[in-house]
Design a protein around this motif. Structure first.
Motif, PDB file in Angstrom:
ATOM      1  N   LEU A  22     -78.572 -40.751 -19.320  1.00  0.00           N
ATOM      2  CA  LEU A  22     -77.905 -41.205 -18.104  1.00  0.00           C
ATOM      3  C   LEU A  22     -77.782 -40.113 -17.053  1.00  0.00           C
ATOM      4  CD1 LEU A  22     -76.647 -43.606 -16.609  1.00  0.00           C
ATOM      5  CD2 LEU A  22     -74.440 -42.902 -17.506  1.00  0.00           C
ATOM      6  N   LEU A  23     -77.442 -38.903 -17.424  1.00  0.00           N
ATOM      7  CA  LEU A  23     -77.215 -37.847 -16.442  1.00  0.00           C
ATOM      8  C   LEU A  23     -78.496 -37.171 -15.982  1.00  0.00           C
ATOM      9  CD1 LEU A  23     -73.951 -36.284 -17.849  1.00  0.00           C
ATOM     10  CD2 LEU A  23     -74.243 -38.194 -16.280  1.00  0.00           C
ATOM     11  N   GLU A  24     -79.618 -37.505 -16.608  1.00  0.00           N
ATOM     12  CA  GLU A  24     -80.915 -36.989 -16.192  1.00  0.00           C
ATOM     13  C   GLU A  24     -81.887 -38.155 -16.072  1.00  0.00           C
ATOM     14  OE1 GLU A  24     -82.405 -34.072 -18.913  1.00  0.00           O
ATOM     15  OE2 GLU A  24     -80.594 -32.847 -18.801  1.00  0.00           O
ATOM     16  N   SER A  25     -82.809 -38.094 -15.116  1.00  0.00           N
ATOM     17  CA  SER A  25     -83.865 -39.094 -15.036  1.00  0.00           C
ATOM     18  C   SER A  25     -84.710 -39.005 -16.299  1.00  0.00           C
ATOM     19  CB  SER A  25     -84.744 -38.847 -13.812  1.00  0.00           C
ATOM     20  OG  SER A  25     -84.023 -39.065 -12.628  1.00  0.00           O
ATOM     21  N   LEU A  27     -72.437 -44.895  -9.309  1.00  0.00           N
ATOM     22  CA  LEU A  27     -72.125 -43.661  -8.600  1.00  0.00           C
ATOM     23  C   LEU A  27     -71.293 -42.775  -9.515  1.00  0.00           C
ATOM     24  CD1 LEU A  27     -71.878 -41.917  -5.997  1.00  0.00           C
ATOM     25  CD2 LEU A  27     -69.813 -43.241  -5.477  1.00  0.00           C
ATOM     26  N   ILE A  28     -71.802 -41.571  -9.774  1.00  0.00           N
ATOM     27  CA  ILE A  28     -71.032 -40.583 -10.531  1.00  0.00           C
ATOM     28  C   ILE A  28     -70.689 -39.455  -9.572  1.00  0.00           C
ATOM     29  CG2 ILE A  28     -70.998 -38.981 -12.483  1.00  0.00           C
ATOM     30  CD1 ILE A  28     -73.011 -40.772 -13.900  1.00  0.00           C
ATOM     31  N   PRO A  29     -69.434 -39.399  -9.117  1.00  0.00           N
ATOM     32  CA  PRO A  29     -69.043 -38.334  -8.186  1.00  0.00           C
ATOM     33  C   PRO A  29     -69.259 -36.952  -8.805  1.00  0.00           C
ATOM     34  CG  PRO A  29     -67.344 -40.024  -8.319  1.00  0.00           C
ATOM     35  CD  PRO A  29     -68.329 -40.297  -9.426  1.00  0.00           C
ATOM     36  N   SER A  30     -69.554 -35.971  -7.970  1.00  0.00           N
ATOM     37  CA  SER A  30     -69.754 -34.600  -8.440  1.00  0.00           C
ATOM     38  C   SER A  30     -68.538 -34.110  -9.216  1.00  0.00           C
ATOM     39  CB  SER A  30     -69.997 -33.669  -7.249  1.00  0.00           C
ATOM     40  OG  SER A  30     -71.169 -34.041  -6.582  1.00  0.00           O
ATOM     41  N   ASN A  31     -68.799 -33.414 -10.294  1.00  0.00           N
ATOM     42  CA  ASN A  31     -67.758 -32.795 -11.122  1.00  0.00           C
ATOM     43  C   ASN A  31     -66.706 -33.788 -11.621  1.00  0.00           C
ATOM     44  OD1 ASN A  31     -68.932 -30.214 -10.759  1.00  0.00           O
ATOM     45  ND2 ASN A  31     -67.962 -30.107  -8.749  1.00  0.00           N
ATOM     46  N   ARG A  32     -67.109 -35.020 -11.852  1.00  0.00           N
ATOM     47  CA  ARG A  32     -66.183 -36.034 -12.354  1.00  0.00           C
ATOM     48  C   ARG A  32     -66.690 -36.563 -13.680  1.00  0.00           C
ATOM     49  NH1 ARG A  32     -62.798 -38.481  -8.225  1.00  0.00           N
ATOM     50  NH2 ARG A  32     -62.262 -36.713  -6.930  1.00  0.00           N
ATOM     51  N   ILE A  40     -85.184 -46.940 -18.628  1.00  0.00           N
ATOM     52  CA  ILE A  40     -85.640 -46.004 -17.601  1.00  0.00           C
ATOM     53  C   ILE A  40     -84.445 -45.665 -16.717  1.00  0.00           C
ATOM     54  CG2 ILE A  40     -87.157 -45.640 -15.615  1.00  0.00           C
ATOM     55  CD1 ILE A  40     -89.086 -47.650 -16.947  1.00  0.00           C
ATOM     56  N   ILE A  41     -84.208 -44.380 -16.526  1.00  0.00           N
ATOM     57  CA  ILE A  41     -83.092 -43.899 -15.712  1.00  0.00           C
ATOM     58  C   ILE A  41     -83.651 -43.114 -14.531  1.00  0.00           C
ATOM     59  CG2 ILE A  41     -81.032 -42.425 -15.668  1.00  0.00           C
ATOM     60  CD1 ILE A  41     -80.920 -42.977 -18.769  1.00  0.00           C
ATOM     61  N   ASN A  42     -83.170 -43.444 -13.340  1.00  0.00           N
ATOM     62  CA  ASN A  42     -83.579 -42.751 -12.120  1.00  0.00           C
ATOM     63  C   ASN A  42     -82.346 -42.304 -11.350  1.00  0.00           C
ATOM     64  OD1 ASN A  42     -86.515 -43.031 -12.082  1.00  0.00           O
ATOM     65  ND2 ASN A  42     -86.089 -45.223 -11.961  1.00  0.00           N
ATOM     66  N   TRP A  43     -82.495 -41.174 -10.690  1.00  0.00           N
ATOM     67  CA  TRP A  43     -81.485 -40.690  -9.757  1.00  0.00           C
ATOM     68  C   TRP A  43     -82.099 -40.758  -8.379  1.00  0.00           C
ATOM     69  CZ3 TRP A  43     -76.432 -39.418 -10.501  1.00  0.00           C
ATOM     70  CH2 TRP A  43     -75.990 -39.488 -11.822  1.00  0.00           C
ATOM     71  N   GLU A  44     -81.598 -41.686  -7.543  1.00  0.00           N
ATOM     72  CA  GLU A  44     -82.200 -41.954  -6.251  1.00  0.00           C
ATOM     73  C   GLU A  44     -81.605 -41.087  -5.141  1.00  0.00           C
ATOM     74  OE1 GLU A  44     -81.320 -46.059  -6.206  1.00  0.00           O
ATOM     75  OE2 GLU A  44     -82.873 -46.529  -7.664  1.00  0.00           O
ATOM     76  N   GLN A  45     -80.337 -40.804  -5.217  1.00  0.00           N
ATOM     77  CA  GLN A  45     -79.660 -39.955  -4.259  1.00  0.00           C
ATOM     78  C   GLN A  45     -78.857 -38.961  -5.064  1.00  0.00           C
ATOM     79  OE1 GLN A  45     -77.410 -42.518  -1.690  1.00  0.00           O
ATOM     80  NE2 GLN A  45     -79.173 -43.781  -1.193  1.00  0.00           N
ATOM     81  N   SER A  46     -78.115 -38.114  -4.409  1.00  0.00           N
ATOM     82  CA  SER A  46     -77.445 -37.039  -5.122  1.00  0.00           C
ATOM     83  C   SER A  46     -76.534 -37.513  -6.254  1.00  0.00           C
ATOM     84  CB  SER A  46     -76.666 -36.169  -4.144  1.00  0.00           C
ATOM     85  OG  SER A  46     -75.679 -36.955  -3.487  1.00  0.00           O
ATOM     86  N   ASN A  47     -75.773 -38.579  -6.060  1.00  0.00           N
ATOM     87  CA  ASN A  47     -74.831 -39.015  -7.093  1.00  0.00           C
ATOM     88  C   ASN A  47     -75.051 -40.455  -7.558  1.00  0.00           C
ATOM     89  OD1 ASN A  47     -73.585 -36.500  -6.950  1.00  0.00           O
ATOM     90  ND2 ASN A  47     -72.128 -37.186  -5.422  1.00  0.00           N
ATOM     91  N   TRP A  48     -76.133 -41.110  -7.098  1.00  0.00           N
ATOM     92  CA  TRP A  48     -76.396 -42.502  -7.447  1.00  0.00           C
ATOM     93  C   TRP A  48     -77.470 -42.588  -8.521  1.00  0.00           C
ATOM     94  CZ3 TRP A  48     -73.773 -46.735  -5.847  1.00  0.00           C
ATOM     95  CH2 TRP A  48     -72.901 -46.576  -4.770  1.00  0.00           C
ATOM     96  N   PHE A  49     -77.187 -43.369  -9.569  1.00  0.00           N
ATOM     97  CA  PHE A  49     -78.185 -43.572 -10.618  1.00  0.00           C
ATOM     98  C   PHE A  49     -78.542 -45.053 -10.707  1.00  0.00           C
ATOM     99  CE2 PHE A  49     -74.248 -44.449 -12.901  1.00  0.00           C
ATOM    100  CZ  PHE A  49     -74.574 -45.523 -13.716  1.00  0.00           C
TER     101      PHE A  49
END
Length: 155
Positions: free
Chosen positions: A6-9, A73-78, A33-42
């Motif tokens: 989840l935390l990595e593509s 959305l996983i906020p930074s450092n959360r 399949i896991i993708n990170w499209e923007q900085s905090n969106w998966f």
């Protein structure tokens, strides 16, 4: 341990067992399949398929494949996050997730459903390339089904 799921593509293979209430278990297999499209969106897409002609109580059951489409959305450092989920057998699902040291735990609820459907998923990290998934769906206080499987990183 740092989570790789989840935390990595990436892509994962899953093999496991599905158990409906008052039925025998059914094997399944699938891919995630896991993708990170923007900085905090998966986004996460999972598809599970069931072998044909599995005996069920003296008859044969052909269960259709199930496709899960998550966006969150996983906020930074959360360690907590929110997501929406669309399944091929259900729509309009919202959920929340918690990231702990060894597990990623998700809880979701089906919107606009008179049966009060809700569910959970726990991804337990066995090592950086392997996770154990346990999931279940409930209606009110009654468990409808559960499934579990082993996720192996693919490629």
């Amino acid at each position: 341990m740092t989570h790789t799921f989840l935390l990595e593509s990436g892509s994962w293979i899953i093999k496991g067992t599905w158990l409906d209430k008052n039925q025998q278990s059914n094997p399944f297999k699938g891919a995630i399949i896991i993708n990170w499209e923007q900085s905090n969106w998966f986004s996460m897409q999972m598809k599970i398929v069931f072998p044909q002609n599995v005996p069920q109580s003296g008859s044969f059951q052909n269960r259709p494949e199930i496709i899960f489409e998550y966006k969150g959305l996983i906020p930074s450092n959360r360690s907590r996050y929110a997501y929406v989920l669309k399944r091929s057998d259900l729509e309009k699902i919202e959920g929340e997730g918690w990231i702990s040291n060894d597990s990623i735990i998700q809880r979701y609820w089906v919107l606009g459903n008179t049966r009060r459907l809700n569910g959970f998923e726990t991804f337990f990290c066995l090592d950086e390339n392997t996770y154990h998934l346990t999931s279940g769906m409930m209606t009110g206080n009654n468990l409808l089904y559960t499934f579990e499987g082993i996720l192996d990183r693919h490629g």
